[in-house]
Design a protein around this motif. Structure first.
Motif, PDB file in Angstrom:
ATOM      1  N   ASN A 603      16.622  11.991 -34.252  1.00  0.00           N
ATOM      2  CA  ASN A 603      17.601  11.505 -33.539  1.00  0.00           C
ATOM      3  C   ASN A 603      17.881  10.588 -31.828  1.00  0.00           C
ATOM      4  OD1 ASN A 603      20.018  13.259 -34.461  1.00  0.00           O
ATOM      5  ND2 ASN A 603      20.500  13.677 -32.314  1.00  0.00           N
ATOM      6  N   ALA A 604      16.375  10.654 -31.938  1.00  0.00           N
ATOM      7  CA  ALA A 604      16.568   9.511 -31.241  1.00  0.00           C
ATOM      8  C   ALA A 604      16.323   7.852 -31.131  1.00  0.00           C
ATOM      9  CB  ALA A 604      15.185   9.876 -30.279  1.00  0.00           C
ATOM     10  N   MET A 605      16.946   7.565 -32.548  1.00  0.00           N
ATOM     11  CA  MET A 605      16.121   6.060 -33.107  1.00  0.00           C
ATOM     12  C   MET A 605      17.131   5.770 -33.942  1.00  0.00           C
ATOM     13  SD  MET A 605      12.455   6.704 -34.808  1.00  0.00           S
ATOM     14  CE  MET A 605      12.092   7.511 -35.129  1.00  0.00           C
ATOM     15  N   VAL A 606      17.846   6.886 -34.906  1.00  0.00           N
ATOM     16  CA  VAL A 606      18.953   6.318 -35.549  1.00  0.00           C
ATOM     17  C   VAL A 606      19.714   4.930 -35.034  1.00  0.00           C
ATOM     18  CG1 VAL A 606      21.299   6.387 -36.801  1.00  0.00           C
ATOM     19  CG2 VAL A 606      19.071   7.622 -36.947  1.00  0.00           C
ATOM     20  N   GLY A 607      20.207   4.169 -35.932  1.00  0.00           N
ATOM     21  CA  GLY A 607      20.648   2.681 -34.915  1.00  0.00           C
ATOM     22  C   GLY A 607      20.566   2.113 -33.675  1.00  0.00           C
TER      23      GLY A 607
END
Length: 892
Positions: A603-607
């Protein structure tokens, strides 16, 4: 083959499956605000113990096949003769999907699996640790295994039984035969097929094995006010505590589905379930009689709902297959000549029976129904007929109408805190919005009523959805291929490690067996590594939370010839992005190892960044975290693995229906990790919809807001609690850790703060993990600033309450923090003998008003009492009186 269509009562669909009060709650670690779902889960456990005749049951496992592997592992752990090769016998009539998972799990544990005929196997085999029989078996036969159970137990082995809950309403239960372990799927108790899942497995054992049983157990205890309460019991068996010495790596179970199955049993009761079973069995007897009259062969012996039929000749066999297509009936085709299998379930109608008899070229139902008399195969009045009672507790007898059941479900729901009440900032758990529009597909029969082994031409829509989700996840992560078979995050870890091991074996490096695990890695990692046959070596972290690269290099050099992989979590569970992650990956690769990157914090990495692009070789993704599948009170979950191209040939396969990604030339699947080819396929549309609805820009924005929210909370709280780990610029990732280890002059611990938060209407953050006596906070992107501020204000207010203790303004023991949480009963009772006011106890901040107050359902639970007095079924009515709690019934 272990999957059956079922009639899901609409009252359960509407009030549990589609109710956010049930599907947005978390695993019941905070017992006082989880009493409702724990009561429902103890109903599930009671149902299982009653049906199987074994006294200890857990609160569900992932599916029947993984439960079979857990049974094998339990037998192995119980083995006393460690100097000989452990052997586990599996009867050849066990479901093939269960055998596939057993073979995979055993191969990496060093257990020899022997598959054969139960009648001819040598039960004096040296090193025998366990045996497994299916009852009724895969061919439908009901067999008395008593003498073979005794033979195995005489050789100090355990006997395990794979069984069927509906059949056990009519059949003698496994415990009465002497089995040590029983397990199976609760799917046919009101849970849709869902193309393979999610479904709750059940698992029960003899009393002597209660500390070896895998998964979570709900137990009965008392609270601080001497009231009856429920809690997770015997938690020291779990992987976050025992790490690589845990009983298994299980983290997620199937709580939501277990609750549905439990309510199905509550709704129908013993009489209703027996009536359903009787209908299914009688219908099967009709088909058997028709088949015999048509000249086909069925082996003599008892059966319940499944028939193995040898068609009389080649032409009749081809006619049967053609007629089945004409009537839209899927039948099992055996490898044996002219042999088919038919199973019936509670949805069968007289029209269905006529269609089946037409397929077999047999007389119609009208000609058979009245003529049928008890013949071989009928259970009634046979030695297999059940005589013991089951589901006698009032809970299974008081809610037979929809009105009564609706009120009971609502009564339980009101005891719990979920996302419908307030934010749940559990670190590493990502309790974010589960949008209703994304959840809509799971209730549609077009998705819900598909058998996992249905022919490919009948599942093209699901294939397209899975392919699109596969491509989207590859784009998001930077990986080249994805497998959806793992049905939990821990299963994904395990599958990813097996892909690494299979690849290394394929290139002649199979001797590599060292797995580096940093202290900052996710808690299930060491247990998963152990299950994959790897030896865990712990890697240090620096005072700022970053992985110690000098220690990495030293360990790599030390184990340069045997290094298999490293398991890292990124961002780490300390809440920091590792600045040296590229260097770390390159170092591991230079020494011949692979990089497993735990996707729990995706959730801290997507995109923003892609693990497949900065050096990781494989990751699991928690679709029940980052990609919006709800937690369900402790499951379901989905843990697909993404891999780089060199690992793509080694994704999990399947004994019955190989997944698409394992059918291309060059594919060399390592084995099987779950019962169904695509795991919990029914909930994949949720993540598919999330990705389609968000699009690239919104996905990146969500990640940025998740990180922003965490840093905002940390900044506001830093003057009140020390923030343990931040980078050189003073920032954290999407979560942060509050240091609550020391309050000089106040005997206050982390659990005191978590319990006091309940009085403010909040679920506590993750407690004592990854650092003991700390709080790990993850707000996610879903919460607005007003909700963040309410949570912050609650923590600041509690800090002032602690300061009052430190300053001598509050009693050191009898104070509002140490005696939290406060129930409605205690606050509104006739007597109040505490040195603080009722208002301070219940309404400590202005926004806490009677109309908005969420009350804990129990006072603080007594954990020690619960573990010392293990009782994990519905307590008798007399136990609800406070006086009787001093001497509760204890299972012997």
């Amino acid at each position: 083959m272990g999957y059956y269509d079922s009639k899901v009562p609409p009252v359960i669909v509407r009030n549990i499956l589609e109710n956010p009060g049930w599907y947005t709650s978390y695993t019941p670690y905070q017992a006082e605000i989880a009493q409702g779902r724990m009561e429902s889960l103890i109903n599930f456990q009671t149902m299982v113990t009653d049906m199987t005749g074994l006294p200890i049951a857990n609160a569900s496992l992932l599916d029947e096949a993984t439960a079979a592997a857990e049974a094998m592992a339990l037998c192995y752990r119980n083995m006393k003769k460690k100097k000989v090769t452990p052997t586990f016998f599996v009867d050849q009539a066990v479901f093939p999907q269960s055998l596939g998972v057993i073979l995979t799990r055993a191969s990496f544990l060093g257990v020899k699996v022997v598959v054969g005929d139960y009648k001819t196997f040598d039960y004096n085999t040296p090193g025998l640790c366990g045996v497994l029989f299916q009852y009724p078996n895969s061919d439908g036969k009901v067999i008395d295994y008593t003498e073979y159970i005794k033979a195995a137990q005489a050789n100090k082995a355990l006997a395990a039984c794979a069984t069927d809950l509906l059949a056990l309403t009519m059949l003698k239960p496994p415990g009465e035969y002497g089995f040590d372990v029983a397990f199976g799927s609760a799917q046919r108790f009101g849970v849709p097929l869902g193309y393979g899942g999610p479904h709750a497995a059940f698992f029960s054992v003899k009393k002597s094995l209660q500390r070896s049983i895998p998964g979570r157990i709900i137990g009965v205890t008392k609270d601080a006010d001497d009231g009856l309460a429920y809690r997770l019991t015997l938690q020291t068996r779990e992987q976050h505590i025992k790490r690589n010495k845990a009983t298994s790596n299980i983290c997620t179970a199937q709580a939501l589905l277990a609750n549905m199955a439990a309510m199905y049993a509550v709704y129908h009761g013993a009489e209703g379930l027996y009536s359903i079973a009787e209908k299914v069995h009688h219908s099967t007897c009709i088909v058997a009689e028709g088949a015999r009259r048509a000249g086909h062969h069925i082996e003599e012996g008892a059966f319940f709902d499944t028939l193995k039929i040898t068609i009389r000749n080649d032409q009749a066999y081809q006619d049967a297959l053609i007629n089945a297509e004409i009537r839209h009936i899927n039948i099992r085709k055996y490898d044996e000549p002219n042999t088919i299998g038919i199973s019936l379930d509670e949805t069968v109608t007289s029209e269905d029976l006529d269609d089946l008899l037409f397929v077999l070229g047999a007389p119609s139902v009208a000609n058979l129904w009245q003529q049928l008399k008890p013949k071989d195969g009928g259970i009634l009045r046979s030695k297999f007929e059940r005589t013991s009672e089951f589901l006698t507790h009032p809970t299974f007898n008081n809610y037979r109408s929809e009105h009564q059941l609706t009120r009971y479900i609502r009564y339980l729901e009101k005891k719990d805190v979920s996302l419908v009440h307030s934010m749940i900032p559990l670190g590493s758990c990502t309790m974010k919005l589960n949008a209703t529009s994304e959840l809509t597909p799971i209730s549609k029969p077009e998705f819900a009523n598909i058998h996992p082994f249905a022919p490919a031409y009948q599942t093209q829509g699901f294939f397209q959805l899975i392919k699109e989700l596969h491509d989207d996840l590859c784009e998001v992560t930077g990986y080249d291929a994805v497998s959806f078979q793992p049905n939990s995050g821990a299963q994904g870890e395990y599958a990813g490690l097996l892909a690494i091991r299979a690849y290394q074996h394929d290139i002649g490096q199979g001797h590599r067996n060292i797995c580096l695990v940093p202290v900052s890695a996710h808690g299930t990692n060491p247990a998963s590594a152990q299950m994959a046959g790897l030896n865990v070596v712990v890697v240090k972290t620096l005072p700022n939370g970053e992985i110690d690269m000098n220690d990495i290099k030293e360990k790599c050099e030390k184990y340069k010839d045997t290094l298999s992989c490293i398991m890292i979590t990124y961002p780490s569970t300390y809440g920091v992005f590792e600045p040296a992650v590229r260097e770390l990956c390159e170092t591991i690769h230079d020494y011949g190892g692979q990089v497993y990157l735990d996707g729990a914090n995706m959730n801290a990495m997507v995109g923003v960044c892609k693990p497949g692009k900065f050096g990781a070789d494989v990751s699991h993704l928690n679709l029940h975290k980052t990609f919006c599948i709800p937690h369900g009170g402790g499951g379901p979950g989905v843990g697909p693995i993404g891999v780089k191209s060199h690992l793509a040939p080694f994704l999990p396969g399947h004994e019955v229906l190989p997944p698409i990604e394992t059918t291309h030339p060059g594919a060399r699947p390592f084995g099987q990790v779950s019962a169904a080819p695509y795991g919990s396929a029914l909930i994949l549309p949720i993540s598919w919809a999330y990705l389609k609805l968000m699009g690239p820009s919104a996905l990146r924005a969500a990640t940025e807001v998740a990180i922003l929210n965490a840093n905002y909370m940390a900044k506001r709280l830093e003057d009140h609690y020390p923030i343990m780990f931040r980078n050189e610029n003073g920032f954290c990732a999407h979560e942060f850790i509050l240091d609550t280890r020391s309050f000089p002059g106040a005997n206050v611990g982390v659990m005191d703060i978590a319990k006091r938060l309940q009085d403010y209407g909040f679920h506590g953050p993750t407690t004592s993990w990854p650092v003991v006596n700390t709080l790990m906070v993850e707000p996610t992107e879903s919460e607005d600033k007003a909700e963040l501020d309410r949570y912050i204000d609650a923590l600041i207010s509690i800090r002032q309450e602690i300061q009052d203790i430190q300053d001598g303004k509050a009693d050191p023991d009898n104070n509002v923090v140490k005696r939290a949480p406060h129930t409605m009963e205690s606050v509104t009772g006739d007597t109040w003998d505490r040195p603080y006011s009722r208002k301070q106890a219940a309404y400590p901040l202005p926004w806490l008003t009677p109309s908005k107050k969420v009350w804990p359902a129990s006072a603080r639970v007594d954990d020690a009492y619960g573990d010392q007095n293990v009782f994990c079924t519905c307590p008798p009515l007399e136990a609800y009186s406070i006086s009787d709690l001093e001497n509760p019934p204890v299972l012997q």
